[in-house]
Design an enzyme around this catalytic site. Structure first.
Site, PDB file in Angstrom:
ATOM      1  N   ASP A   1     -16.439  -0.806   7.933  1.00  0.00           N
ATOM      2  CA  ASP A   1     -16.994  -0.825   6.612  1.00  0.00           C
ATOM      3  C   ASP A   1     -16.804  -2.209   6.264  1.00  0.00           C
ATOM      4  O   ASP A   1     -16.168  -2.634   5.233  1.00  0.00           O
ATOM      5  CB  ASP A   1     -15.823  -0.161   5.755  1.00  0.00           C
ATOM      6  CG  ASP A   1     -16.419   0.312   4.257  1.00  0.00           C
ATOM      7  OD1 ASP A   1     -17.339  -0.278   4.003  1.00  0.00           O
ATOM      8  OD2 ASP A   1     -15.774   0.863   3.300  1.00  0.00           O
TER       9      ASP A   1
ATOM     10  N   LYS B   1       0.930  -1.107  -0.080  1.00  0.00           N
ATOM     11  CA  LYS B   1      -0.198   0.038   0.072  1.00  0.00           C
ATOM     12  C   LYS B   1       0.882   1.479  -0.059  1.00  0.00           C
ATOM     13  O   LYS B   1       1.846   1.452   0.668  1.00  0.00           O
ATOM     14  CB  LYS B   1      -0.902  -0.003   1.330  1.00  0.00           C
ATOM     15  CG  LYS B   1      -2.082  -1.004   1.253  1.00  0.00           C
ATOM     16  CD  LYS B   1      -2.796  -0.642   2.429  1.00  0.00           C
ATOM     17  CE  LYS B   1      -4.171  -1.641   2.576  1.00  0.00           C
ATOM     18  NZ  LYS B   1      -4.959  -1.309   3.647  1.00  0.00           N
TER      19      LYS B   1
END
Length: 978
Positions: free
Chosen positions: A810, A647
């Site tokens: 989420d 990432k």
């Protein structure tokens, strides 16, 4: 000499080293009358060795193993007389034949097992010979030399259980009585010659132990050996005298207790009043392996003669230990209030002061409090104080931080007990710099400037005159005016001191500035005054006259300011990368306090050299950053080569977004590892942009995997519309594709026939897949057990997060990745998602939120809890068992949608969901959060469903024709809105 039977035994001896091969009993244990040439040869060899001056035992060898009932002869030969040492009597016959000594037993038993030493006392060279005899008796594998062993704490303790058969050594163990295992911290070793040795015995290891061996498949234990571990008596007895201080009113009752304890009972204890030894009956007890002696003095009606010093003394062989206390007798109740500080306090405004009062009282205080007595009535804040009690003494501290002017005044501490009420009052005066105000007035027809200065301490005032109009007169260019008159106008305690100063200047001149300056020990202040025309008796104008140029400039500045505010508003509205995961620090009801992830520590052990990363294709990209496939060299092991996902932020990332990625890294390292979490493998935080290295998941996200499988099984006309670029990457963008659907999931051209499902063979699958196997595994059709596994694995991952007090916020199929073996792993991939163009994220306020996955309390009250994650998990279950459909199909996110959610609307049972799975979904969608199941309960329910699934055939969905519809192996039910 070694004892011949059970008795008291001491500390351990050294254990022998590895034993050489055993001497066979058949060649060493011949009866004396049967000696032949072979025995004579042994004697000749022994004689040759004997010439060197060291005793010799025949037969030779360190060990001898015989059967029970065998005749055993041990001969020791030396230069002179020799002696035997070992378990001799009464099991042996001793025959002295200098220079040799012969031990004989005609019927060897397990009691003959032991170590035998032969020494030659008269030999100046010393030396000895040793042989260990085993009489292997299957019925008696142990010979216990002592049933009680006493050592001091910290010494090695030998439990003398001798093994009678060396062949049993591999299966021996030490247990406590009745087969209980030894304590985990017990450190012990075993020697077949001596027994078990407990190293550095501890007091808590006082137990009865047994030696255990495996004989012919069964466990045989020895008789018990009681290990007594005593505390080391290295000083006088411990002593307590209670109370440490005593106060009584004349006539009240009192009690003084003197208590002493020690491991050894041999100690004395006494209590004295002054120099007089008191005669008191003594109480003795044995508690926690210590002897305790107690002297208690009870006084029913104390008098002044009972007051004074009392001392308690304990005496033993190590010396004396004493303690003393003071007993005071008073006439009546009392309370004394004192302070080590001055009662008149002066503090500068903005500073902190602590007011402290010490109280000595008997009986104890019934009540105490700090009170503000004025003079400022508007100061009504609750006073913050701490009171510490110590027997008859109290210390109360009032803290006043960041003092304001209105907090000056009198502060009183009030205390009450049976003797009445007492008070101690502080006077707090605040110092602050002067404030100045200049005005113009006429006195006796003359122009006069009036300067009013207020402050504390009393300010001093001076006047300065300088040419031209200026905001402040320069010290060097100004003229100090001495013809001013000052007087104190007001001087009230706790208030400011007001000083007036008059400057008579006659007629004011144009182009002059007059400045009044006031100062005290805290600071200074000033104000200027200038006339705008001769004879004008007005104070300094507030602002200059406006001109057209000034108006134009101010208009442009106002326009620029509005433009700047508009740009700032747009910038604030722009979504920023945030870490969705939150870690709970504490909670009360639905009020949660979260840990600031920036304050979490980062362990440098995660640091990985960035030049050891070789980047490949981009797996996903979004508004804030991207996820890139990479190969890591030397991650974990020096020669390891591992495919990873990295990432990273975009080069244009702001500081707060960089901080958010660093926070995500800290949260992942804080949570730790779990099979169903996308685990952290390393990070690069130095020498460049932050890189977060995580596990690589070859199948990408679960949502697109389900949609690919649906298209493969049902055909494009029946399956979900899907991103044509969706492959095995982290495709978390462009999910707004429109696809034909109904409430039940998939739609065709209005044909009412079903696709028949057929059983498929079940075969064990390998958890590790090679690169070439991935395509084959990806192409394997979905089974019900796959959907159950996905559901269970996500639930296990969420249960792990919940156990770490972590809220995901989420939970959705797009945030679950699949790796080799179709293992589901939970992650958060907001970094590589373009939420501006993702239809799943709806604008709500100034944020974009996945409202179709959110619980009602999260949508309407912004409350996020573990229970709100459970709601989202129910939506994820619906995604899984509908093979990737969007939730609430056919319903737009508008006021109608919000009303449906608030009213408890629930989606219909998806096409591939068994009844039990749909029941779990419905439980997750309970409006009351406390009625939703926990993730641990969900795991149990899914495991039960998986067990039921194993008892029925597995089915795979196959397209039978273009006009076919979906069929499930359970009863189809119409959609129901609840």
């Amino acid at each position: 000499r070694m004892p011949s039977g059970p008795g008291h035994y001491g500390a351990s001896a050294e254990t022998p080293g590895p034993r050489p091969p055993l001497c066979p009993a058949s060649s060493c244990c011949l009866p004396t009358e049967a000696m032949g040439p072979r025995a004579l040869l042994v004697l000749l060899m022994a004689t040759a060795w004997h010439a060197q001056g060291v005793p010799v035992i025949q037969p030779s060898g360190p060990e001898l193993v015989v059967e029970p009932g065998t005749t055993v002869t041990l001969r020791c030969v030396g230069n002179g007389s020799v002696e035997w040492d070992g378990p001799i009597s009464p099991h042996w016959n001793l025959d002295l034949d200098p220079p040799s000594s012969i031990l004989t037993t005609n019927n060897a038993t397990f009691q003959n097992t032991g170590t035998y030493h032969c020494t030659e006392p008269g030999n100046p060279r010393g030396g000895n010979a040793t042989i260990h005899l085993y009489v292997k008796d299957p019925a008696r594998p142990w010979k216990v030399l002592a049933q009680e062993v006493t050592v001091l704490e910290g010494q090695d303790a030998l439990l003398p259980c001798l093994l009678t058969d060396p062949a049993l050594e591999a299966g021996v163990s030490l247990v406590r009585v009745r087969g209980r295992p030894v304590l985990r911290q017990t450190n012990y070793s075993f020697s077949p010659w001596h027994g078990f040795t407990i190293h550095k015995a501890k007091f808590i290891e006082n137990h009865v132990y047994q030696c255990s061996a495996r004989v012919d498949g069964r466990t045989v234990t020895s008789m018990g050996i009681w290990l007594k571990v005593q505390k080391d008596i290295s000083g006088p007895a411990t002593l307590t005298l209670e109370p440490a201080e005593l106060v009584r009113i004349q006539g009240e009752a009192a009690q003084i207790v003197c208590s002493a304890s020690n491991i050894d009972v041999n100690f004395d204890v006494s209590l004295r009043h002054g120099d007089t030894k008191l005669t008191i009956s003594q109480q003795s007890d044995f508690h926690d392996n210590r002897y305790q002696k107690v002297l208690t003095l009870n006084l029913d009606h104390v008098s002044f003669q009972d007051a004074g010093n009392y001392s308690c003394t304990a005496t033993n062989a190590w010396g004396n230990h004493s303690a003393s206390m003071v007993f005071r007798v008073v006439e009546s109740a009392y309370s004394n209030l004192t302070s080590e500080q001055s009662l008149l306090q002066e503090v500068t405004v903005g500073e902190k002061v602590d007011l402290q009062v010490k109280v000595e009282a008997y009986p104890g205080l019934e009540s105490f409090n700090w009170t503000y007595l004025g003079p400022f009535s508007d100061y009504q804040d609750k006073l913050d104080f701490v009171t510490i009690k110590d027997t008859y003494r109290y210390t109360s501290t009032l803290s006043l931080p960041r003092l304001k002017r209105s907090e000056s005044g009198r502060y009183s501490f009030l205390a009450r007990n049976a003797g009445g009420q007492n008070a101690l009052t502080f006077e707090l005066t605040l110092r602050y710099p002067p404030e100045v105000r200049v005005t113009m007035t006429l006195i006796n027809g003359s122009d006069t400037l009036l300067c009013e200065a207020s402050g504390y301490p009393q300010p001093s005032v001076t006047w300065v005159q300088c040419r031209s109009h200026t905001d402040r007169c320069d010290e060097s260019a100004g003229l100090v005016l001495e013809d001013s008159h000052s007087e104190v106008l007001s001087q009230v305690p706790f208030y400011e001191v007001i000083v007036h100063s008059l400057l008579a200047i006659g007629t004011l001149e144009h182009n002059r500035t007059y400045e009044c300056r006031a100062f005290n020990s805290v600071g200074n202040s000033s104000q200027t005054f200038w006339p705008i025309s001769i004879g004008a008796h007005t104070p300094l104008p507030d602002e200059l006259l406006f001109t057209p140029v000034l108006l134009t400039c101010m208009s442009i500045m106002a326009l620029l300011l509005l433009l700047l505010l508009l740009l700032l508003y747009k910038y604030k509205q722009k979504p920023k990368y945030q870490v969705r995961w939150k870690i709970i620090e504490s909670y009360e009801g639905n009020s949660y306090t979260f840990i600031d992830p920036t304050q979490l520590p980062y362990n440098e052990k995660w640091e990985f050299p960035r030049n050891n990363l070789q980047f490949g294709k981009t797996l996903g990209t979004g508004a804030f950053g991207k996820v890139v496939e990479a190969t890591a060299f030397g991650l974990g092991k020096e020669d390891a080569v591992l495919k990873v996902a990295v990432k990273m932020l975009k080069s244009t990332a702001h500081a707060d977004e960089k901080e958010a990625l660093m926070s995500e890294l800290k949260i992942m390292s804080h949570l730790g590892q779990h099979e169903n979490i996308v685990n952290l493998l390393g990070a690069c935080t130095h020498g460049g942009p932050v890189l977060v290295i995580t596990e690589y998941c070859c199948y990408g996200d679960l949502l697109n995997f389900l949609r690919r499988q649906a298209e493969a099984m049902l055909g494009p006309s029946l399956s979900v519309g899907q991103d044509p670029e969706a492959g095995a990457g982290y495709k978390n963008i462009h999910l707004e594709k429109k696809y034909v659907r109904r409430d039940s999931g998939f739609s065709s051209q209005g044909v009412d026939t079903y696709v028949e499902m057929r059983p498929v063979s079940t075969s064990s699958s390998n958890d590790s897949f090679s690169e070439e196997d991935l395509g084959k595994e990806d192409g394997r059709p979905l089974e019900l057990r796959d959907l159950l596994h996905f559901s269970s694995q996500v639930a296990q991952g969420m249960a792990f997060l919940a156990s770490k007090n972590c809220i995901h916020r989420d939970v959705a199929a797009r945030n679950v990745l699949l790796t080799s073996g179709r293992v589901a792993k939970i992650g958060d991939f907001g970094l590589a998602r373009d939420i501006m163009n993702d239809s799943n994220y709806i604008v709500k306020g100034n944020a974009r939120l996945p409202v179709k996955w959110m619980a009602p309390e999260s949508i309407f009250d912004c409350v996020y809890t573990v229970q709100s994650d459970v709601w989202s998990y129910g939506i994820l279950l619906w995604e899984i068992f509908s093979l990737g459909l969007n939730p609430y199909p056919g319903i737009l996110v508008n006021s109608k949608f919000y009303k449906l959610v608030k009213d408890g609307y629930q989606m219909a049972q998806p096409a591939f969901a068994p009844k039990n799975i749909y029941s779990i979904m419905q439980a997750c969608w309970a409006l009351e959060p406390t009625r939703r199941p926990t993730f641990q309960q969900i795991c149990s329910l899914l495991q039960k469903q998986a067990q039921e699934d194993r008892r029925v055939p597995n089915y795979t969905n196959l397209p039978s024709s273009s006009s076919s519809r979906l069929l499930r192996p359970w009863q189809r039910t119409p959609p129901v809105a609840r």
